[in-house]
Design a protein around this motif. Structure first.
Motif, short mmCIF file in Angstrom:
data_model
loop_
_atom_site.label_atom_id
_atom_site.label_comp_id
_atom_site.label_asym_id
_atom_site.label_seq_id
_atom_site.Cartn_x
_atom_site.Cartn_y
_atom_site.Cartn_z
N ASN A 38 29.58 1.39 22.05
CA ASN A 38 28.60 1.61 22.99
C ASN A 38 27.34 0.79 22.58
N PHE A 50 27.35 3.82 31.43
CA PHE A 50 28.50 3.00 32.45
C PHE A 50 29.50 2.83 31.52
N ARG A 51 30.68 3.16 31.96
CA ARG A 51 32.01 2.91 31.27
C ARG A 51 32.60 1.80 31.98
N ARG A 52 33.30 1.00 31.13
CA ARG A 52 34.15 -0.02 31.49
C ARG A 52 35.40 0.30 32.05
N LEU A 71 25.97 -4.12 36.46
CA LEU A 71 27.25 -3.42 35.55
C LEU A 71 28.35 -3.09 36.45
N GLU A 121 32.98 -0.99 25.53
CA GLU A 121 33.72 0.05 26.27
C GLU A 121 32.40 0.76 27.10
N GLU A 122 31.21 0.96 26.50
CA GLU A 122 30.23 1.71 27.18
C GLU A 122 28.94 1.05 26.97
N THR A 165 38.60 2.46 30.52
CA THR A 165 38.47 2.85 29.14
C THR A 165 38.60 4.51 29.31
N TYR A 204 32.19 -1.94 35.63
CA TYR A 204 31.88 -0.62 34.71
C TYR A 204 31.94 0.37 35.90
N GLU A 205 32.03 1.62 35.75
CA GLU A 205 31.82 2.66 36.49
C GLU A 205 30.64 3.61 36.07
N GLN A 206 29.94 4.15 36.99
CA GLN A 206 28.74 4.86 36.37
C GLN A 206 29.12 6.26 36.40
#
Length: 461
Positions: free
Chosen positions: A214, A296-298, A283, A242-243, A301, A288-290
Motif C-alpha cells: 500500500n 483504492f484497491r487494484r 485511480l 495492490e492498494e 486483489t 482500481y476500485e474504491q
C-alpha cells in the motif's frame, strides 16, 4: 423503502456551508473522548464475556525518525536504543499480564488479524523487530505466519534487514507513507524526503515480495494542483501497488503545519475536493476500485485485513481487539480502553516515560477508557458500514439491534437524503459519489452528544 425526507423532522445536522473536512473517522469514539478511570475494571473481568476465537492484535510503536508537519499521531522522534529497548521490555510485561487475563477465561485463544502500527514500527532495528515478533508469537500466541498481518513503514526505515525480518515472519501487507513524490511538495508538508529515497524503498519492498503493498498519498498541500498530483499518482501506479490510500491534508493544533497553510478555509476545501475527485477518477480509470473515501484497491486483489484502522473496511472496530503499547486501543463489547494520549512533544515523551515506569500490576486494569452502551454501539456500527462502499444493510441493522435505522437516526438520514449524499438501493444505504467525497463531514454527524462534549472538553496537549 425508506420514507420520503419530507415525512421526517427537519435537519438538525451541519449546514452545507460547513467544511467537508471535519475529522478522519477511523475509529469511534476518538481517544479525546476517553477518560481516566479511578478504579478501572480488571482485564480478566472485561474479557470474561467476549469471544476469544477471532481476536485481533495490535502493537503500537510510538517512534519515528522524523515528525511530518501534518502529523498529530502519538509518536516520538529520535528515540535512542535505550528507550526503545525499555519500551519493548514494558510491552512484554504488558503482554504477559494481558495474556494471563485472557487465559483466565479457560477458553482457547485464536488471533485472526494482526498489525504493527504507530508511529513507525520499522523505526525499531531489525533485532528489535525480531523481539517484537517473538513477544507477539511466544507471549500473546499470535501465529504471525497464519494471520493477515499489516505493518506500517516509511522510506527511511524500509531497510533491507528490517524488511527481511518482516518477510520471514510472514507479514502480508506493508503500508508505506510516501505522501508526495515531488520534493517541493514534501518540503511544503514539512516532510524532508527525496523522491529517490521513496523510489529506492519501494524497490526494496517489491523485492521482499509482500502480498500487498500500500502507498499513502496526501492531497491539499500548499501549491498542489491536479497536474502535480498526477505526478505522484502516476509514480505510485508505476509500482503496481495492490492498494493506494488518498488522504486529505489536515492541519491540527500542536503540529508543524498548525499555522503554516496559506489558503483560506473555503479555498482550501475547494482545493481538496478538486484534488480528491481528480485522484479518485484517475485511480478508477487505472483499474482500481474504491472501498471508502481513502481506500483504492487494484481490481482482482484479495483484501488483506488489518487492525490498524481497517479490517476489510478502514472503519472496522469490532469487539475483540487486543492492543499493546502506549497509545494502543483495546475493544471489548462494553468498554474501549487505552493509555493516555497527546500530540505535543513534551507530553508524548512524558507519557512514554510513564508507560515504561508502569508497574506490571497496573496493566491488570483498564486505565483510560470509554464505556459503550447500546446507543454508542449503534453509532459505531453505522460508521463502520455507512462510510464504506458496501453500505449499510438496514435489515441487518434491525436484526442486530432490534430497532430500525430509519427511526434511530431519522435526522441524519433526512439530511443525507435531502442533500443527495445517500441513496437507498434495495434496503442497502450507500453514499453517493458526492457523499463519499464528504465522508469526513458525514461521519461526525453520527457522534453522540457525550462523545462531542468529551472531545470539546479535551485539552489539546
Amino acid at each position: 423503502m425508506l420514507p420520503s425526507p419530507s415525512t421526517r423532522p427537519s435537519l438538525p445536522a451541519a449546514s452545507e456551508e460547513e467544511s467537508p473536512y471535519q475529522q478522519y473517522v477511523y475509529a469511534y469514539p476518538h481517544q479525546k473522548a476517553y477518560r481516566l478511570l479511578d478504579d478501572g475494571p480488571l482485564l480478566s473481568d472485561l474479557w470474561a464475556g467476549e469471544r476469544l476465537d477471532a481476536l485481533s492484535f495490535y502493537a503500537h510503536i510510538p517512534f519515528c525518525e522524523m515528525r511530518c508537519g501534518f502529523c498529530n499521531l502519538f509518536t516520538r522522534t529520535g528515540a535512542p536504543e535505550e528507550v526503545t529497548g525499555a519500551f519493548l521490555d514494558t510491552l512484554e510485561r504488558q503482554a504477559r499480564v494481558t495474556r494471563e487475563a485472557l487465559d483466565a477465561q479457560g477458553r482457547p485463544l485464536r488471533f485472526t488479524l494482526a498489525a504493527f502500527g504507530g508511529g513507525t514500527p520499522t523505526y525499531l532495528t531489525a533485532d528489535e523487530l525480531v523481539r517484537l515478533c517473538d513477544i507477539s508469537e511466544d507471549v500473546m500466541g499470535v501465529d504471525l505466519r497464519a494471520v493477515s498481518w499489516s505493518v506500517e513503514t516509511s522510506p527511511a526505515t524500509a531497510t533491507a534487514d528490517r524488511l527481511a525480518v518482516l518477510a520471514e515472519r510472514g507479514a502480508t501487507r506493508l503500508s508505506i507513507g510516501v505522501q508526495s513524490f515531488l520534493d517541493e511538495e514534501a518540503r511544503a508538508a514539512v516532510r524532508p524526503q527525496k523522491r529517490e529515497e521513496a523510489e529506492a524503498a519501494l524497490g526494496r519492498l517489491r523485492d521482499a515480495r509482500f502480498p500487498v503493498l500500500n502507498i499513502d498519498l496526501i492531497y491539499g498541500i500548499d501549491g498542489q494542483t491536479e497536474r502535480t498530483f498526477k505526478v505522484s499518482l502516476d509514480a505510485a501506479l508505476a509500482w503496481e501497488p495492490e492498494e493506494i490510500y488518498l488522504y486529505p491534508l489536515y492541519v491540527r493544533p500542536l503540529t508543524g503545519l498548525s499555522t503554516r497553510h496559506a489558503a483560506g478555509p473555503a479555498e482550501w476545501d475547494d482545493q481538496r475536493l478538486r484534488l480528491y475527485r481528480f485522484g479518485r477518477d484517475h485511480l478508477l480509470s487505472a483499474g482500481y476500485e474504491q472501498t471508502s473515501m481513502r481506500v483504492f484497491r487494484r481490481i482482482g486483489t484479495a483484501a488483506v485485513e488489518d487492525t490498524d484502522g481497517s479490517s476489510i473496511s478502514e472503519y472496522n472496530q469490532q469487539a475483540g481487539m487486543v492492543g499493546l503499547g502506549v497509545g494502543a486501543r483495546s475493544f471489548t463489547t462494553d468498554l474501549h480502553y487505552t493509555t493516555d494520549y497527546a500530540v505535543a512533544v513534551p507530553e508524548v515523551r512524558r507519557i512514554i516515560d510513564d508507560y515504561i515506569a508502569t508497574p506490571s500490576d497496573r496493566f491488570r486494569r483498564a486505565q483510560w477508557a470509554f464505556r459503550m452502551d447500546g446507543d454508542e454501539r449503534r453509532r459505531m456500527y453505522v460508521l463502520q458500514h455507512l462510510l464504506e462502499s458496501s453500505g449499510l444493510d438496514t435489515a441487518g441493522y434491525e436484526r442486530r439491534f432490534g430497532s430500525r435505522f430509519e427511526d434511530d437516526f431519522a435526522p441524519q438520514l433526512d439530511a443525507l437524503l435531502g442533500r443527495h449524499w445517500l441513496r437507498d438501493g434495495g434496503g442497502v444505504l450507500r453514499l453517493t459519489p458526492e457523499g463519499m467525497a464528504r465522508a469526513d463531514g458525514i461521519g461526525p454527524m453520527f457522534f453522540s452528544a457525550t462523545v462531542r462534549e468529551n472531545m470539546r472538553a479535551y485539552r489539546d496537549r
